[in-house]
Design a protein around this motif. Structure first.
Motif, PDB file in Angstrom:
ATOM      1  N   HIS A 271       0.703  -1.135  -0.065  1.00  0.00           N
ATOM      2  CA  HIS A 271      -0.152  -0.134  -0.010  1.00  0.00           C
ATOM      3  C   HIS A 271       0.660   1.058  -0.010  1.00  0.00           C
ATOM      4  O   HIS A 271       0.651   2.130  -0.915  1.00  0.00           O
ATOM      5  N   ARG A 272       1.819   1.173   0.803  1.00  0.00           N
ATOM      6  CA  ARG A 272       2.609   2.562   1.089  1.00  0.00           C
ATOM      7  C   ARG A 272       3.318   2.647  -0.531  1.00  0.00           C
ATOM      8  O   ARG A 272       3.645   3.870  -0.892  1.00  0.00           O
TER       9      ARG A 272
ATOM     10  N   TRP B 260      13.048   5.769   0.054  1.00  0.00           N
ATOM     11  CA  TRP B 260      12.167   4.834   0.565  1.00  0.00           C
ATOM     12  C   TRP B 260      11.883   3.544  -0.584  1.00  0.00           C
ATOM     13  O   TRP B 260      12.056   2.506  -0.398  1.00  0.00           O
ATOM     14  N   LEU B 261      11.379   4.409  -1.787  1.00  0.00           N
ATOM     15  CA  LEU B 261      10.803   3.264  -2.842  1.00  0.00           C
ATOM     16  C   LEU B 261      12.269   2.666  -3.527  1.00  0.00           C
ATOM     17  O   LEU B 261      12.039   1.552  -4.036  1.00  0.00           O
TER      18      LEU B 261
ATOM     19  N   ARG C 277      13.739 -10.694  -6.081  1.00  0.00           N
ATOM     20  CA  ARG C 277      12.920  -9.463  -5.312  1.00  0.00           C
ATOM     21  C   ARG C 277      12.447  -8.386  -6.190  1.00  0.00           C
ATOM     22  O   ARG C 277      13.051  -8.347  -7.336  1.00  0.00           O
ATOM     23  N   GLU C 278      11.383  -7.768  -5.598  1.00  0.00           N
ATOM     24  CA  GLU C 278      10.902  -6.776  -6.611  1.00  0.00           C
ATOM     25  C   GLU C 278      10.991  -5.384  -5.746  1.00  0.00           C
ATOM     26  O   GLU C 278      10.895  -5.178  -4.678  1.00  0.00           O
ATOM     27  N   GLN C 279      11.810  -4.569  -6.627  1.00  0.00           N
ATOM     28  CA  GLN C 279      11.979  -3.165  -6.062  1.00  0.00           C
ATOM     29  C   GLN C 279      10.584  -2.569  -5.696  1.00  0.00           C
ATOM     30  O   GLN C 279       9.657  -2.588  -6.318  1.00  0.00           O
ATOM     31  N   GLY C 280      10.781  -1.572  -4.431  1.00  0.00           N
ATOM     32  CA  GLY C 280       9.537  -0.936  -4.013  1.00  0.00           C
ATOM     33  C   GLY C 280       8.707  -0.139  -5.080  1.00  0.00           C
ATOM     34  O   GLY C 280       7.646   0.076  -5.469  1.00  0.00           O
ATOM     35  N   TRP C 281       9.643   0.570  -5.821  1.00  0.00           N
ATOM     36  CA  TRP C 281       9.067   1.547  -7.021  1.00  0.00           C
ATOM     37  C   TRP C 281       8.402   0.606  -8.255  1.00  0.00           C
ATOM     38  O   TRP C 281       7.303   1.112  -8.533  1.00  0.00           O
TER      39      TRP C 281
END
Length: 237
Positions: free
Chosen positions: A37-38, A107-108, A133-137
């Motif tokens: 969500h973030r 953060w992203l 892994r998948e990056q936040g952005w």
């Protein structure tokens, strides 16, 4: 020792974040505080913050769901567009929310989630190994697109279509074969998105049960038939 005060977010950042939260809530995403969500919220907030929507004749950012969705179409283009604003000295003088925007970028770009966790939390990813892994952005962009697709599909008379399992047509025809898949994302006709015309799906990205993604033209899914053709009227604050 006195506690270090935290600066209150400026109004431009708060307004952009409000629009982002409204989009996610309207699309049924209510898991505030969760990592996915973030990620989606921050991607949308950055997009609303940096979008010069008034140049397109829109009274407020909430008039621009189609434009925002168009801006999110390409991961690479969005990332470069965002970086251009974040690194522009002129924006530092004219945009009070830039400091918060840079924190969001940190953060992203500094977070990632194992794909096994992405699968467990909802957004299914089957075409890579579970230890990747998948990056936040990247996760945020994918989920933000899904939220806006949900809103645009509802206004196009196709509610509940995202995530539906459908037969995948055979190449060269409209009949389905043995494969089926889940509609994961919409490819929209770009012109209506940028002119506030009725949103028009061109194709759908359908992820098969074997993990492969097939781009299926809208006309080759017989069950996909809009029930209305009015211009989108999306939620306003």
């Amino acid at each position: 020792m006195a506690r270090q005060s935290v600066a209150e977010p400026p109004m431009d950042w708060l307004q952009a974040e409000y629009h982002a939260e409204e989009n996610l809530a309207s699309a049924g995403e209510t898991h505030r505080g969760a990592y996915p969500h973030r990620a989606a919220r921050d991607v949308l907030t950055l997009t609303y913050l940096f979008g010069e929507w008034e140049e397109h004749g829109h009274a407020s950012a909430t008039d621009t769901v189609g434009l925002v969705r168009h801006r999110l179409t390409s991961d690479a283009v969005w990332a470069a567009w965002c970086a251009a604003h974040l690194d522009d000295p002129g924006d530092a003088r004219n945009r009070p929310g830039l400091a918060h925007a840079r924190q969001a970028r940190a953060w992203l770009w500094g977070r990632s989630l194992p794909l096994r966790e992405v699968v467990r939390r909802g957004p299914v990813v089957l075409d890579r190994q579970p230890y990747d892994r998948e990056q936040g952005w990247a996760l945020g962009l994918r989920l933000a697109r899904a939220a806006l697709d949900h809103l645009l599909l509802a206004d196009a008379g196709l509610p509940g279509l995202l995530g539906r399992w459908v037969p995948i047509p055979l190449d060269g025809g409209t009949s389905s074969g043995e494969r089926s898949g889940r509609i994961e994302e919409v490819v929209w006709h770009p012109e209506p998105l940028t002119t506030r015309g009725p949103a028009v799906p061109l194709a759908f990205r359908v992820r098969g049960d074997d993990g492969a993604v097939t781009l299926v033209p809208a006309g080759r899914l017989p069950s996909v038939r809009p029930t209305c053709s009015v211009a989108p009227t999306l939620p306003r604050p």
